[in-house]
Design an enzyme around this catalytic site. Structure first.
Site, PDB file in Angstrom:
ATOM      1  NE  ARG A   1      -3.969   1.935   2.442  1.00 10.62           N
ATOM      2  CZ  ARG A   1      -3.985   2.934   3.321  1.00 10.62           C
ATOM      3  NH1 ARG A   1      -3.005   3.045   4.221  1.00 10.62           N
ATOM      4  NH2 ARG A   1      -4.963   3.813   3.310  1.00 10.62           N
TER       5      ARG A   1
ATOM      6  CG  HIS B   1      -1.388   5.299  -0.449  1.00 10.07           C
ATOM      7  ND1 HIS B   1      -2.123   5.747   0.634  1.00 10.07           N
ATOM      8  CD2 HIS B   1      -2.200   4.430  -1.101  1.00 10.07           C
ATOM      9  CE1 HIS B   1      -3.319   5.172   0.622  1.00 10.07           C
ATOM     10  NE2 HIS B   1      -3.380   4.365  -0.423  1.00 10.07           N
TER      11      HIS B   1
ATOM     12  CG  ASN C   1      -0.895   8.478   3.035  1.00 17.23           C
ATOM     13  OD1 ASN C   1      -1.207   7.428   2.478  1.00 17.23           O
ATOM     14  ND2 ASN C   1      -0.337   9.496   2.384  1.00 17.23           N
TER      15      ASN C   1
ATOM     16  CG  HIS D   1      -8.055  -3.537  -1.732  1.00 19.59           C
ATOM     17  ND1 HIS D   1      -9.068  -2.614  -1.895  1.00 19.59           N
ATOM     18  CD2 HIS D   1      -6.947  -2.808  -1.435  1.00 19.59           C
ATOM     19  CE1 HIS D   1      -8.586  -1.389  -1.707  1.00 19.59           C
ATOM     20  NE2 HIS D   1      -7.305  -1.485  -1.429  1.00 19.59           N
TER      21      HIS D   1
END
Length: 315
Positions: free
Chosen positions: A57, A61, A89, A188
């Site tokens: 992740r 990001h 975040n 995911h």
């Protein structure tokens, strides 16, 4: 199709910057980079299986804000505003200390050579592999940003409330296709999400299996501010194994977040989700293709940026 001189210049810039990334970038300058990174990461994931998803992740990001430049790793200071407290975040991005430990090990092996941006890219790949997913050769040669962009983090990272149109648009802005978007959403299949990220879906949406909604409501109260940080697995069956159960869940309306279920809700991406739910082959192939493309987003190369000594601060 006519091209303006500016368009040609921009396209050449993109091609030339991406061309400087190479899977053999550290072959001479740091030949042990892969064997240095993986054991540190493996130990962290053995201690906490969720950490693999957290590292993956972080890479997403990072790449979605000014490209894959390690900017998400920069901590706030009294004189510097980073991305770690941006909405996507804040209190959810994690794994920074693991990256710091990896950086320390890499600095011992090859001081001042390997960027934090590249360490994050390698660690993201290794996390997928360690948790049972596909392998690929990571393109390297990125340098680290000296800046961060909290505003872009707030606006350009897809939120869990995203519609299909919004998801498609935000990925397209990074040069990623709808196919890339659906495949990369398969990340995911590992990890956890906070109640605050899926509350609206389980209480307000109709495209959700009623028994699944009831299950998730058991640890996510309807009232905002109550149980916001309570966690639930993004993949009900195997949250620490990188497989295709994420898509199989979507087909039976058991996506945890609104943005997940949007991929299979009578829209244009239903067929891709169904295809990936049938087996891991097509999913893994598309995921690897998407990860390589995402890793190419606006890298800093050549003399741009720097090689940070410590990932959380500029030199």
């Amino acid at each position: 199709m006519a091209y303006t001189p500016l368009a040609i210049i921009l396209s050449l810039c993109i091609v030339s910057s991406n061309a400087q990334l190479s899977t053999t970038f550290y072959s001479n300058s740091c030949p042990n980079v892969f064997t240095t990174i993986k054991p540190v990461l493996q130990h962290a994931i053995e201690k906490e299986k969720r950490m693999g998803a957290s590292i993956l992740r972080l890479f997403f990001h990072d790449c979605f804000v000014n490209g894959c430049d390690g900017s998400i790793l920069l901590a706030d200071t009294p004189h510097f505003v980073g991305e770690q407290h941006a909405n996507p975040n804040n209190r959810s991005a994690r794994g920074f200390k693991v990256i710091d430990r990896i950086k320390t090990a890499v600095e011992k092996a090859c001081p001042g050579v390997v960027s934090c941006a590249d360490i994050l890219a390698i660690a993201a790949r290794d996390s997928v592999v360690i948790l049972g997913g596909p392998n690929w050769d990571v393109k390297l040669g990125r340098r680290d940003s000296r800046t961060a962009n909290k505003t872009a983090a707030n606006n350009e990272i897809p939120p869990p409330t995203s519609s299909l149109a919004n998801l498609t648009s935000l990925f397209a802005a990074k040069g990623l296709s709808t196919k890339d978007m659906v495949a990369l959403s398969g990340a995911h299949t590992i990890g956890q999400a906070r109640c605050t990220s899926f509350r609206s879906h389980i209480y307000n949406d109709s495209d959700i299996d009623p028994s699944f909604a009831t299950l998730r409501k058991s640890n996510c109260p309807k009232q905002s501010g109550s149980g916001d940080m309570n966690l639930a697995p993004l993949d009900l069956q195997t949250p620490t194994t990188f497989d295709n159960n994420y898509y199989r869940n979507l087909v039976v309306k058991k996506g945890l977040m609104h943005s997940d279920q949007e991929l299979f809700n009578g829209g244009s991406t239903d067929s891709l989700v169904k295809s990936y739910s049938d087996g891991t082959g097509k999913f893994y192939s598309a995921f690897v293709e998407g990860m390589i493309k995402m890793g190419d987003v606006s890298p800093l190369v050549g003399s741009n940026g720097e090689i940070r000594k410590i990932c959380s601060k500029v030199n």
